[in-house]
Design an enzyme around this catalytic site. Structure first.
Site, short mmCIF file in Angstrom:
data_model
loop_
_atom_site.label_atom_id
_atom_site.label_comp_id
_atom_site.label_asym_id
_atom_site.label_seq_id
_atom_site.Cartn_x
_atom_site.Cartn_y
_atom_site.Cartn_z
N LYS A 243 0.83 -1.21 0.00
CA LYS A 243 0.00 0.00 0.00
C LYS A 243 0.87 1.27 0.00
CE LYS A 243 -4.27 1.22 -0.20
NZ LYS A 243 -5.06 0.82 -1.34
N ARG A 244 2.03 1.19 0.64
CA ARG A 244 2.85 2.42 0.72
C ARG A 244 3.37 2.87 -0.65
NH1 ARG A 244 6.30 -1.54 2.25
NH2 ARG A 244 8.28 -1.66 1.16
#
Length: 467
Positions: A243-244
């Protein structure tokens, strides 16, 4: 004897969206099958009842549909096939390839603890493997595979090469749990066999599973499929995509306005190559795609490359097709549809902006001059170029435009005369004209815009800008 037709499958777990890594796996399977006149099947691995909702399954189907990956037949539900999986496990039991294990969780934990203390392998070795059935208690039990204890299992992998796993490193895995439900490892093999899958193309995080699954194929006397375990996708920093790094689900890329054709092209190039070719069509990808072109190293996701390819695909698209995809994008993201007037204007504007757009929002931004309604409200940057001096020059320009023939050369000459009279270069008048005509500081050429919107609308907008 002719070769069996190619059958591939994509078998996602429904987690609520189609992960970009899963989308790439689906694409590879689709390309491999479609390029060989084969079949591409879809199986939803929905045995985890807590996570497997109809909504989660629909999200995967929607993601594949947007990406343009059509599958053959109806999607198969793994959960619906539990009886068939159990039937195969019982056949293995009858043939002596599986056994009933009555060990409790506490006994297994105690075995592992003792093995650790003695520095031995913690792979569980059940005392029930060779027990006389007459000694079996009337108690809950699992069914375990009677795996070979010596020798090796060799995975002939089309991407990873030959991978050898010593059989003493593999345990007697559970096939049926004590409640009679099948395990994932059994279900996958039975489903792939029953679906006629010839090539299993999946992430290399499943490579260890292949050795264990091969033992089920062999126990049942079934043909082992061709294996191709593809490296995972990493972020730009070389770490596993998460997700980052930004968007993970296919629908997020759709909502950001990337065209599906560009997405397919980019995902195909993530970990696979055909010479130095970067930009290619679906037909070329189907003709070229092969397992030999898949690299062993993880691919790195690069947004700039994605945007570049999407731009090339949008530029190459027929105007009518691009307009239809824009309509679909607006509908999918809950934006209002274009009016008839806007569509007509956009059809005229597309040739001017096609070469400089990479996403659908950029079409809307760059075609603002035909989409916006009068009076045009300039954005903050454009408004700065509409000072009192600029407004005065626009007023002076108006009669020149009123009398000019509406052709590019004549328009350039008219603006050039007014600029020269004020000791300005032509470019100095472009800013105020852009602000008046488009309300933006970045737009197509002011002369292109004049030709698209016509004399009356051009003069009306210039009049509006004078306040």
């Amino acid at each position: 004897m002719s070769e069996a037709p190619v059958v591939t499958r994509f078998a996602p777990s429904p987690t609520g969206f189609l992960h970009i890594g899963g989308a790439r796996t689906a694409l590879f399977n689709w390309l491999f099958a479609r390029g060989r006149g084969g079949r591409f099947l879809l199986r939803i691995e929905d045995t985890d009842r807590a996570r497997s909702t109809p909504e989660a399954t629909q999200a995967i189907l929607d993601g594949l549909a947007w990406l343009g990956l059509d599958w053959d037949g109806e999607p198969v539900s793994q959960a619906a096939r539990a009886d068939r999986h159990a039937e195969v496990a019982h056949r293995m039991l009858e043939a002596g390839h599986a056994y009933k294990c009555f060990a409790t969780q506490d006994e297994i934990a105690a075995f592992r603890e003792q093995a650790r203390a003695e520095g031995r392998s913690t792979l569980y070795q059940s005392p029930w493997r060779d027990a006389d059935p007459a000694t079996h208690p009337d108690a809950p039990h699992v069914l375990r595979l009677k795996a070979p204890r010596d020798g090796a299992t060799v995975i002939a992998d089309e991407v990873q090469g030959e991978v050898t796993v010593q059989n003493d490193q593999l345990d007697d895995m559970v096939l049926l749990r004590s409640d009679g439900t099948p395990t994932y490892m059994l279900a996958v093999v039975v489903d792939d066999h029953d679906m006629g899958v010839t090539h299993v193309i999946r992430g290399d995080d499943h490579l260890n599973n292949a050795a264990r699954q091969m033992q089920i194929y062999r126990a049942m006397g079934w043909d082992v499929p061709v294996w191709a375990h593809i490296p995972l996708i990493h972020g730009p920093d070389g770490k596993k995509l998460s997700k980052r790094h930004g968007a993970l689900g296919v629908e997020e890329y759709r909502d950001m306005g990337y065209p599906a054709a560009g997405m397919r092209n980019y995902l195909a190039r993530l970990g696979w190559s055909h010479g130095d070719d970067e930009f290619f069509t679906d037909d070329q990808a189907k003709a070229w795609f092969g397992l030999a072109g898949i690299g062993k190293s993880p691919a790195r996701f690069d947004f700039k490359k994605l945007e570049n390819l999407c731009g090339q695909h949008m530029a190459a698209m027929e105007d009518a097709a691009l307009l239809q995809e824009l309509r679909d994008y607006l509908a999918a993201t809950g934006r209002p549809p274009l009016t008839e007037r806007q569509e007509a204007g956009l059809a005229d504007a597309l040739p001017l902006i096609k070469s400089s757009i990479k996403t659908f929002p950029q079409i809307i931004e760059k075609a603002n001059f035909v989409l916006a309604d009068r009076p045009i409200v300039p954005d903050e940057k454009a408004a700065k170029s509409l000072d009192d001096v600029s407004r005065g020059i626009l007023a002076e320009l108006t009669p020149h435009l009123q009398s000019a023939s509406w052709e590019r050369d004549a328009l350039e000459a008219a603006v050039g005369r007014v600029a020269e009279a004020h000791g300005l270069k032509l470019g100095k008048l472009a800013g105020p004209l852009r602000a008046a005509l488009a309300g933006r500081s970045v737009s197509p050429s002011v002369f292109d815009m004049m030709l698209v919107i016509g004399r009356d609308e051009t003069l009306a907008r210039i009049a509006d800008a004078q306040g």
